[in-house]
Design a protein around this motif. Structure first.
Motif, PDB file in Angstrom:
ATOM      1  N   ALA A 218      68.770 -16.561 -68.632  1.00  0.00           N
ATOM      2  CA  ALA A 218      68.763 -17.087 -69.993  1.00  0.00           C
ATOM      3  C   ALA A 218      68.254 -18.524 -69.976  1.00  0.00           C
ATOM      4  CB  ALA A 218      70.169 -17.040 -70.577  1.00  0.00           C
ATOM      5  N   GLY A 219      67.492 -18.885 -70.995  1.00  0.00           N
ATOM      6  CA  GLY A 219      67.002 -20.255 -71.077  1.00  0.00           C
ATOM      7  C   GLY A 219      65.749 -20.358 -71.923  1.00  0.00           C
ATOM      8  N   ASP A 220      65.209 -21.562 -71.982  1.00  0.00           N
ATOM      9  CA  ASP A 220      63.976 -21.818 -72.733  1.00  0.00           C
ATOM     10  C   ASP A 220      62.767 -21.449 -71.885  1.00  0.00           C
ATOM     11  OD1 ASP A 220      65.334 -22.920 -74.944  1.00  0.00           O
ATOM     12  OD2 ASP A 220      65.450 -24.881 -73.968  1.00  0.00           O
ATOM     13  N   VAL A 221      61.807 -20.753 -72.505  1.00  0.00           N
ATOM     14  CA  VAL A 221      60.591 -20.341 -71.797  1.00  0.00           C
ATOM     15  C   VAL A 221      59.434 -21.239 -72.235  1.00  0.00           C
ATOM     16  CG1 VAL A 221      58.999 -18.449 -71.316  1.00  0.00           C
ATOM     17  CG2 VAL A 221      61.441 -17.983 -71.619  1.00  0.00           C
ATOM     18  N   PHE A 222      58.682 -21.709 -71.261  1.00  0.00           N
ATOM     19  CA  PHE A 222      57.549 -22.595 -71.483  1.00  0.00           C
ATOM     20  C   PHE A 222      56.270 -21.934 -70.967  1.00  0.00           C
ATOM     21  CE2 PHE A 222      61.313 -25.127 -71.131  1.00  0.00           C
ATOM     22  CZ  PHE A 222      61.136 -26.254 -71.932  1.00  0.00           C
ATOM     23  N   HIS A 223      55.132 -22.327 -71.549  1.00  0.00           N
ATOM     24  CA  HIS A 223      53.852 -21.903 -70.985  1.00  0.00           C
ATOM     25  C   HIS A 223      52.986 -23.128 -70.761  1.00  0.00           C
ATOM     26  CE1 HIS A 223      51.602 -22.026 -74.938  1.00  0.00           C
ATOM     27  NE2 HIS A 223      52.804 -21.755 -75.412  1.00  0.00           N
ATOM     28  N   VAL A 224      52.267 -23.104 -69.635  1.00  0.00           N
ATOM     29  CA  VAL A 224      51.349 -24.183 -69.269  1.00  0.00           C
ATOM     30  C   VAL A 224      49.954 -23.586 -69.188  1.00  0.00           C
ATOM     31  CG1 VAL A 224      50.785 -25.974 -67.593  1.00  0.00           C
ATOM     32  CG2 VAL A 224      53.181 -25.309 -67.942  1.00  0.00           C
ATOM     33  N   ASP A 225      49.047 -24.121 -69.986  1.00  0.00           N
ATOM     34  CA  ASP A 225      47.669 -23.647 -70.002  1.00  0.00           C
ATOM     35  C   ASP A 225      46.807 -24.717 -69.345  1.00  0.00           C
ATOM     36  OD1 ASP A 225      47.728 -21.084 -71.878  1.00  0.00           O
ATOM     37  OD2 ASP A 225      49.161 -22.557 -72.612  1.00  0.00           O
ATOM     38  N   ALA A 226      46.075 -24.318 -68.299  1.00  0.00           N
ATOM     39  CA  ALA A 226      45.440 -25.304 -67.428  1.00  0.00           C
ATOM     40  C   ALA A 226      43.989 -24.964 -67.141  1.00  0.00           C
ATOM     41  CB  ALA A 226      46.224 -25.407 -66.112  1.00  0.00           C
ATOM     42  N   ILE A 227      43.246 -25.989 -66.727  1.00  0.00           N
ATOM     43  CA  ILE A 227      41.884 -25.858 -66.232  1.00  0.00           C
ATOM     44  C   ILE A 227      41.872 -26.334 -64.785  1.00  0.00           C
ATOM     45  CG2 ILE A 227      39.487 -26.613 -66.474  1.00  0.00           C
ATOM     46  CD1 ILE A 227      40.040 -27.104 -69.437  1.00  0.00           C
ATOM     47  N   VAL A 228      41.293 -25.522 -63.906  1.00  0.00           N
ATOM     48  CA  VAL A 228      41.218 -25.850 -62.486  1.00  0.00           C
ATOM     49  C   VAL A 228      39.754 -25.961 -62.076  1.00  0.00           C
ATOM     50  CG1 VAL A 228      41.788 -25.096 -60.135  1.00  0.00           C
ATOM     51  CG2 VAL A 228      43.398 -24.667 -62.015  1.00  0.00           C
ATOM     52  N   TRP A 229      39.415 -27.068 -61.411  1.00  0.00           N
ATOM     53  CA  TRP A 229      38.062 -27.245 -60.894  1.00  0.00           C
ATOM     54  C   TRP A 229      38.155 -27.707 -59.447  1.00  0.00           C
ATOM     55  CZ3 TRP A 229      33.286 -25.971 -61.025  1.00  0.00           C
ATOM     56  CH2 TRP A 229      32.332 -26.717 -60.359  1.00  0.00           C
ATOM     57  N   ASP A 230      37.485 -26.993 -58.553  1.00  0.00           N
ATOM     58  CA  ASP A 230      37.442 -27.341 -57.141  1.00  0.00           C
ATOM     59  C   ASP A 230      38.857 -27.519 -56.583  1.00  0.00           C
ATOM     60  OD1 ASP A 230      36.220 -27.820 -54.725  1.00  0.00           O
ATOM     61  OD2 ASP A 230      35.865 -29.940 -55.097  1.00  0.00           O
ATOM     62  N   LYS A 231      39.721 -26.568 -56.926  1.00  0.00           N
ATOM     63  CA  LYS A 231      41.118 -26.487 -56.477  1.00  0.00           C
ATOM     64  C   LYS A 231      42.039 -27.545 -57.081  1.00  0.00           C
ATOM     65  CE  LYS A 231      39.898 -24.457 -51.989  1.00  0.00           C
ATOM     66  NZ  LYS A 231      40.049 -24.553 -50.521  1.00  0.00           N
ATOM     67  N   ALA A 232      41.519 -28.392 -57.958  1.00  0.00           N
ATOM     68  CA  ALA A 232      42.329 -29.437 -58.581  1.00  0.00           C
ATOM     69  C   ALA A 232      42.604 -29.085 -60.037  1.00  0.00           C
ATOM     70  CB  ALA A 232      41.618 -30.785 -58.497  1.00  0.00           C
TER      71      ALA A 232
ATOM     72  N   SER B 229      66.452 -22.742 -66.814  1.00  0.00           N
ATOM     73  CA  SER B 229      67.722 -22.026 -66.808  1.00  0.00           C
ATOM     74  C   SER B 229      68.757 -22.738 -67.673  1.00  0.00           C
ATOM     75  CB  SER B 229      68.244 -21.895 -65.375  1.00  0.00           C
ATOM     76  OG  SER B 229      69.581 -21.421 -65.369  1.00  0.00           O
ATOM     77  N   ALA B 230      69.374 -21.981 -68.575  1.00  0.00           N
ATOM     78  CA  ALA B 230      70.437 -22.546 -69.400  1.00  0.00           C
ATOM     79  C   ALA B 230      71.663 -22.882 -68.562  1.00  0.00           C
ATOM     80  CB  ALA B 230      70.812 -21.559 -70.511  1.00  0.00           C
ATOM     81  N   ALA B 231      71.802 -22.243 -67.409  1.00  0.00           N
ATOM     82  CA  ALA B 231      72.988 -22.448 -66.572  1.00  0.00           C
ATOM     83  C   ALA B 231      72.950 -23.774 -65.830  1.00  0.00           C
ATOM     84  CB  ALA B 231      73.129 -21.294 -65.576  1.00  0.00           C
ATOM     85  N   ASP B 232      71.780 -24.144 -65.290  1.00  0.00           N
ATOM     86  CA  ASP B 232      71.736 -25.357 -64.468  1.00  0.00           C
ATOM     87  C   ASP B 232      70.549 -26.277 -64.753  1.00  0.00           C
ATOM     88  OD1 ASP B 232      69.575 -24.042 -63.305  1.00  0.00           O
ATOM     89  OD2 ASP B 232      70.691 -23.410 -61.534  1.00  0.00           O
ATOM     90  N   GLY B 233      69.705 -25.921 -65.716  1.00  0.00           N
ATOM     91  CA  GLY B 233      68.603 -26.791 -66.103  1.00  0.00           C
ATOM     92  C   GLY B 233      67.409 -26.772 -65.176  1.00  0.00           C
ATOM     93  N   ARG B 234      67.441 -25.957 -64.131  1.00  0.00           N
ATOM     94  CA  ARG B 234      66.309 -25.901 -63.204  1.00  0.00           C
ATOM     95  C   ARG B 234      65.181 -25.051 -63.786  1.00  0.00           C
ATOM     96  NH1 ARG B 234      68.285 -24.073 -57.413  1.00  0.00           N
ATOM     97  NH2 ARG B 234      69.000 -22.293 -58.668  1.00  0.00           N
ATOM     98  N   PHE B 235      63.932 -25.415 -63.419  1.00  0.00           N
ATOM     99  CA  PHE B 235      62.776 -24.637 -63.843  1.00  0.00           C
ATOM    100  C   PHE B 235      62.463 -23.573 -62.799  1.00  0.00           C
ATOM    101  CE2 PHE B 235      62.199 -28.274 -66.574  1.00  0.00           C
ATOM    102  CZ  PHE B 235      61.654 -27.729 -67.728  1.00  0.00           C
ATOM    103  N   LEU B 236      62.271 -22.334 -63.262  1.00  0.00           N
ATOM    104  CA  LEU B 236      61.908 -21.226 -62.391  1.00  0.00           C
ATOM    105  C   LEU B 236      60.556 -20.674 -62.837  1.00  0.00           C
ATOM    106  CD1 LEU B 236      65.193 -21.222 -62.688  1.00  0.00           C
ATOM    107  CD2 LEU B 236      65.027 -19.054 -61.478  1.00  0.00           C
ATOM    108  N   PHE B 237      59.744 -20.324 -61.861  1.00  0.00           N
ATOM    109  CA  PHE B 237      58.446 -19.704 -62.127  1.00  0.00           C
ATOM    110  C   PHE B 237      58.638 -18.246 -62.537  1.00  0.00           C
ATOM    111  CE2 PHE B 237      55.159 -16.999 -60.040  1.00  0.00           C
ATOM    112  CZ  PHE B 237      54.116 -17.265 -60.916  1.00  0.00           C
ATOM    113  N   LEU B 238      57.948 -17.824 -63.605  1.00  0.00           N
ATOM    114  CA  LEU B 238      58.020 -16.441 -64.065  1.00  0.00           C
ATOM    115  C   LEU B 238      56.757 -15.657 -63.725  1.00  0.00           C
ATOM    116  CD1 LEU B 238      59.732 -16.807 -67.572  1.00  0.00           C
ATOM    117  CD2 LEU B 238      60.762 -16.050 -65.420  1.00  0.00           C
ATOM    118  N   GLU B 239      55.612 -16.114 -64.184  1.00  0.00           N
ATOM    119  CA  GLU B 239      54.365 -15.396 -63.896  1.00  0.00           C
ATOM    120  C   GLU B 239      53.171 -16.259 -64.270  1.00  0.00           C
ATOM    121  OE1 GLU B 239      53.470 -12.501 -67.542  1.00  0.00           O
ATOM    122  OE2 GLU B 239      55.470 -12.147 -66.686  1.00  0.00           O
ATOM    123  N   THR B 240      52.013 -15.899 -63.730  1.00  0.00           N
ATOM    124  CA  THR B 240      50.789 -16.615 -64.043  1.00  0.00           C
ATOM    125  C   THR B 240      49.653 -15.629 -64.222  1.00  0.00           C
ATOM    126  OG1 THR B 240      49.371 -18.472 -63.389  1.00  0.00           O
ATOM    127  CG2 THR B 240      50.038 -16.954 -61.633  1.00  0.00           C
TER     128      THR B 240
END
Length: 401
Positions: free
Chosen positions: A195-209, A272-283
Motif C-alpha cells: 500500500a502507498g503512493d504510486v509515482f511514475h518517472v518519464d525519462a530520456i536516456v542518451w549514451d547511457k546517461a 510504502s505507506a508502512a515505512d516511507g521507502r521507495f520500491l521499484f515496480l516496473e519499467t
C-alpha cells in the motif's frame, strides 16, 4: 555504419499510437515504414509521413515474422527498428538481432518487458522491490505464501496497463487462481501487495546517461483505477519535494542497472505507506500511455515522441542535444465516459492546455507556474468528472484483438 542517404526507420505498432514519432522522423528526412496489424488497416495513421505500410496478423509466428521482414529488407535498407508500444518491444529486439540493426537486443529487452526479469535484476543490484516469487515451482510458492503477509498480486510477466492482474486477499484463493492459469503458470509472478503512493518517472536516456526526468504522482494507483473504478489523475512532483530527489536517484539506478543505452522510458515506483521507502515496480522502454506524453509536454515543453525520434535517428554515431525545458507544474484528469462525445465546455479555466478528443473518454490537462493551483484544479475536476462523465469497464484479462 549506414550507407550515405536518408535513414529508413521501420516502426512497429500493433496498437494505434506513435503518430508524432513518425511525423518527426519524416521531418528529419527519414524514410518511414510502418508494420502494423490487419485490424488497424483503417486506423488514423499519419499517412503523409509514411512511405510504405506492411500488415501482419496479430498471431504471426516468430519465424514467419523474421521471413516477412527479411523479405522487406531485400528492397529497403532498414537502419532503425522502433517499437512504438510495450507489446512490440520483444518483436523489435528479435528483428534487430536477426538483421543486425543497431539498438536494444533481446536480453536487454527482457528487463523492459518481463516483470520477473525486472524484479530479479533490480533485487540482485540492491534496488528495493516488493517481495515476489516466480509461480512456476510449487515449493517456492508455498514458502512465499507462508512468509509473506496478505494481500498478494498475481501478475502476468509481460503485459501492460494492469491487464491480467489479480489481487489475492485470502490464502485459500491462491491455489484456484494458479490452477486456472494451467500451463501458463510460468508466465506469471506473485508479489506482496504494497500500500502507498504510486509515482511514475518519464525519462530520456542518451549514451547511457539520463538527460531528462519528469516526476508525477498518481492520484490513485493505476491498479485500483483499472480494477475498482475511479478517476485517473496524475500531477507533477515539485522539485522541492523530498520525493523528487529520491525518485531521481532510484530511477537513474534502475536504468543504469538494466543497461539502456538510449531511448525514452516510463518507470513506476511506490512509496510504502508502512515505512516511507521507495520500491521499484516496473519499467518500459517507451513513452507513457494515457496522455502522459501530453502531460509531460504541458509541464516541460518537450514532446517525448519527437525527442525519441531524434534519439533514434542520431543512433550510435550521431549526437543528441536536449532542448531547453520549461519548469511548470501540470496535472491530468481522465475517465471513461458514459457519453460517446462528452461535452467539456463547462470546464473553462485558463490553465486548461489540452482536451482529450476520444470517443467515450473525458480528459483535461492543466498547467501553471503555481503548483497549488494545479493540485486544486485536478482535485476539483476529479470530483466533477465523477458526477458528469464517469463510466467503468474492468481491465481485460488479455489485450484486445
Amino acid at each position: 555504419m549506414s550507407e550515405p542517404g536518408p535513414l529508413t526507420v521501420l516502426c512497429l505498432a500493433t496498437y494505434e499510437k506513435g503518430q508524432e514519432f513518425m511525423r518527426e522522423c519524416k521531418r528529419q528526412g527519414c524514410r518511414v515504414l510502418l508494420l502494423t496489424t490487419e485490424a488497424l488497416r483503417g486506423a488514423d495513421w499519419p499517412r503523409d509521413a509514411i512511405d510504405e505500410t506492411f500488415y501482419i496478423t496479430r498471431d504471426l509466428g516468430r519465424e514467419d515474422l523474421l521471413k516477412g521482414v527479411s523479405h522487406v529488407a531485400r528492397t529497403h535498407r532498414i537502419d532503425r527498428i522502433v517499437a512504438l508500444d510495450d507489446f512490440d518491444v520483444e518483436m523489435a529486439a528479435l528483428l534487430r538481432e536477426h538483421l543486425r540493426v543497431p539498438g536494444m537486443g533481446e536480453t536487454t529487452a527482457r528487463y523492459f518487458r518481463d516483470k520477473l526479469a525486472e524484479r530479479m535484476k533490480a533485487r540482485n543490484f540492491g534496488i528495493l522491490v516488493p517481495d515476489f516469487v516466480h509461480t512456476v515451482n510449487d515449493e517456492q510458492v508455498r514458502a512465499f505464501a507462508d512468509r509473506t503477509p496478505l494481500p498478494w498480486i498475481l501478475k502476468p510477466r509481460s503485459q501492460a496497463a494492469a491487464i491480467g492482474m489479480k489481487k489475492i486477499d485470502r490464502a485459500e484463493d491462491l491455489g484456484p487462481a494458479l490452477d486456472e492459469l494451467g500451463d501458463r503458470r510460468s508466465f506469471y509472478v506473485l508479489e506482496r501487495f504494497v500500500a502507498g503512493d504510486v509515482f511514475h518517472v518519464d525519462a530520456i536516456v542518451w549514451d547511457k546517461a539520463v538527460v531528462f526526468q519528469s516526476m508525477h504522482r498518481y492520484g490513485q494507483p493505476p491498479f485500483q483505477v483499472a480494477h475498482g473504478g475511479g478517476i485517473f489523475t496524475t500531477t507533477s512532483v515539485p522539485k522541492h519535494d523530498a520525493a523528487w530527489a529520491a525518485l531521481e536517484k532510484i530511477n537513474r539506478d534502475v536504468l543504469a542497472t538494466f543497461g539502456l543505452v538510449r531511448g525514452v522510458t516510463h518507470t513506476e515506483f511506490i512509496r510504502s505507506a508502512a515505512d516511507g521507502r521507495f520500491l521499484f515496480l516496473e519499467t518500459s522502454a517507451r513513452v507513457g500511455g494515457a496522455y502522459i506524453v501530453n502531460l509531460v509536454e504541458a509541464e516541460s515543453g518537450l514532446n517525448l515522441w519527437r525527442e525519441w525520434a531524434r534519439l533514434e535517428i542520431a543512433g550510435e554515431d550521431g549526437t543528441y542535444r536536449l532542448p531547453a525545458a520549461a519548469d511548470r507544474y501540470a496535472g491530468l484528469v481522465l475517465t471513461l465516459a458514459r457519453q460517446e462525445w462528452p461535452d467539456l465546455s463547462a470546464y473553462a479555466d485558463p490553465e486548461i492546455v489540452y482536451r482529450v478528443k476520444k470517443a467515450n473518454h473525458a480528459g483535461l490537462i492543466v498547467a501553471s507556474a503555481d503548483e497549488e493551483r494545479v493540485r486544486a484544479l485536478i482535485e476539483q475536476y476529479s470530483a466533477r468528472f465523477q458526477q458528469d462523465f464517469f463510466a467503468f469497464a474492468p481491465a481485460p484479462e488479455r489485450p484486445p484483438d
